[in-house]
Design an enzyme around this catalytic site. Sequence first.
Site, PDB file in Angstrom:
ATOM      1  N   ILE A 134       0.669  -0.707   0.499  1.00 27.98           N
ATOM      2  CA  ILE A 134       0.351   0.246  -0.292  1.00 27.98           C
ATOM      3  C   ILE A 134       0.641   1.298   0.500  1.00 27.98           C
ATOM      4  O   ILE A 134       2.068   1.155   0.844  1.00 27.98           O
ATOM      5  CB  ILE A 134      -0.246   0.309   1.533  1.00 27.98           C
ATOM      6  CG1 ILE A 134      -1.950  -1.185   1.370  1.00 27.98           C
ATOM      7  CG2 ILE A 134      -1.689   1.314   1.357  1.00 27.98           C
ATOM      8  CD1 ILE A 134      -2.724  -1.714  -0.319  1.00 27.98           C
ATOM      9  N   GLY A 148      -6.736   1.295   6.522  1.00 27.21           N
ATOM     10  CA  GLY A 148      -6.944   0.195   6.476  1.00 27.21           C
ATOM     11  C   GLY A 148      -7.217  -0.842   5.167  1.00 27.21           C
ATOM     12  O   GLY A 148      -8.349  -1.815   4.691  1.00 27.21           O
ATOM     13  N   GLY A 200      -5.206  -2.297   2.903  1.00 27.19           N
ATOM     14  CA  GLY A 200      -4.403  -3.708   2.934  1.00 27.19           C
ATOM     15  C   GLY A 200      -5.373  -4.530   3.827  1.00 27.19           C
ATOM     16  O   GLY A 200      -5.282  -5.799   2.984  1.00 27.19           O
ATOM     17  N   GLY A 254      -2.239   3.140   7.225  1.00 26.74           N
ATOM     18  CA  GLY A 254      -2.653   3.182   8.280  1.00 26.74           C
ATOM     19  C   GLY A 254      -4.761   3.720   7.432  1.00 26.74           C
ATOM     20  O   GLY A 254      -5.083   3.997   8.672  1.00 26.74           O
ATOM     21  N   GLU A 284       4.551 -15.808   0.727  1.00 27.02           N
ATOM     22  CA  GLU A 284       5.761 -16.180   0.491  1.00 27.02           C
ATOM     23  C   GLU A 284       6.984 -15.401   1.430  1.00 27.02           C
ATOM     24  O   GLU A 284       6.628 -14.033   1.371  1.00 27.02           O
ATOM     25  CB  GLU A 284       6.069 -15.610  -1.184  1.00 27.02           C
ATOM     26  CG  GLU A 284       7.315 -16.014  -0.961  1.00 27.02           C
ATOM     27  CD  GLU A 284       8.245 -15.736  -2.760  1.00 27.02           C
ATOM     28  OE1 GLU A 284       9.158 -15.126  -2.696  1.00 27.02           O
ATOM     29  OE2 GLU A 284       7.217 -16.104  -3.602  1.00 27.02           O
TER      30      GLU A 284
END
Length: 408
Positions: free
Chosen positions: A232, A240, A242, A238, A265
Amino acid sequence: MAGLTAMEKKLAEYKCNTNEAIQLKLVRFPEDLEDDNTTFNPEYSHQVFGDDEVAFGYKGLKILLYYIAGNLSTLFRIEYTSKVNEKFDCVEADDVESKIREIIPPGFCTNTDDFVSLLEKEVNFKPFGMLLHTYSVHNEEAGEDITYQIYKADMTCPGFREYHERLQTFLMWFIETASFIDVDDERWNYFLVFEKYNKDGATLFATVGYMTVYNYYVYPDKTRPRVSQMLILPPFQGEGHGAQLLETVHRYYMSSPTVLDITAEDPSENYVKLRDFVLVKLCQDLPCFSPGKLMQGFSQEMVMEAQQKLKINKQHTRRVYEILRLRATDMGDAEQSRSFRLDIKRRLIGPYKKKQRELAKMRRCLRPEELTNQLNQIDLNMQHEQLEESFQQLVTDYRRVLERLAQA
């Protein structure tokens, strides 16, 4: 700098921290070009400028990398107040331009007028691929809800290959061990987040972030999607996004009967915290995670239901169970608290028990002096301290997930 010669001190003045010298922007309006509030800097630059993250040979170095907010057309320019070879013979400055050119694709602008001309055409930019999810976030500063959309794209989308080449350059500045992927491999999926905004009465789109997922084959007829890269962009962190992106990707794969489970991964610590939140949010309403069943302990039913309905593997399901078990536990009740603590520590003690089994083998095989050496490395008191420390850290992390869940 004690012990340096006068010449070395003068040359040291020509060293620049590249994390400070690189100035990034996501430009929506021409006035953004002169607005310092729209500038942000890298977290890392070692993959381009070496472990010291230093460029030698310049005073007042600025490496300008400005991107149009939507399609990420790029302005690249280098500015400085003084260059070392203008003052000193036989001393060469680092070739900063060549280093940057190695990671940004060709076709960038080098002067502001050309860049502003491209900015005027930004109204024609539209997101790539298939719309998966729309959501809104309240912006306190603007006093309104801002709309965001998540799309799934691939390399068959016209213009997406070139766009992705520009987008992936941000990885070098914000992911410590980033590398570019092989986009000719058709097993890659791309998920993109965009913000909708208004400019002169028209609706435009700004790039917020993205995720790449590789679809691994699992014998005989399944796939295991693995999250490879997720970013992001700093101006949007910060808020939200993600969590919205990861949940949307999970829901996309959940609907596929050929998907076994979803992994990541080399996940970072921040990614694990984000995944904990998203998976607990998805799992909390499953019947197998009811408070009564949680208090009975981790079960095969939880493993099966989370895997079949939500494509979550056993290891991640166990973490979900522990977080929800904490929520269901009255930690002020001595018996409930003790039961919870023992349940978690039974899992955490696995590696320590393995060491003890190794120690038993050593007693049979090693000479006394060799055994003493090994025993010094396996201090049981220290193991108990480490176990308690691990438990307390987990509880702290789990409480943060539950606090965020309560606010969601």
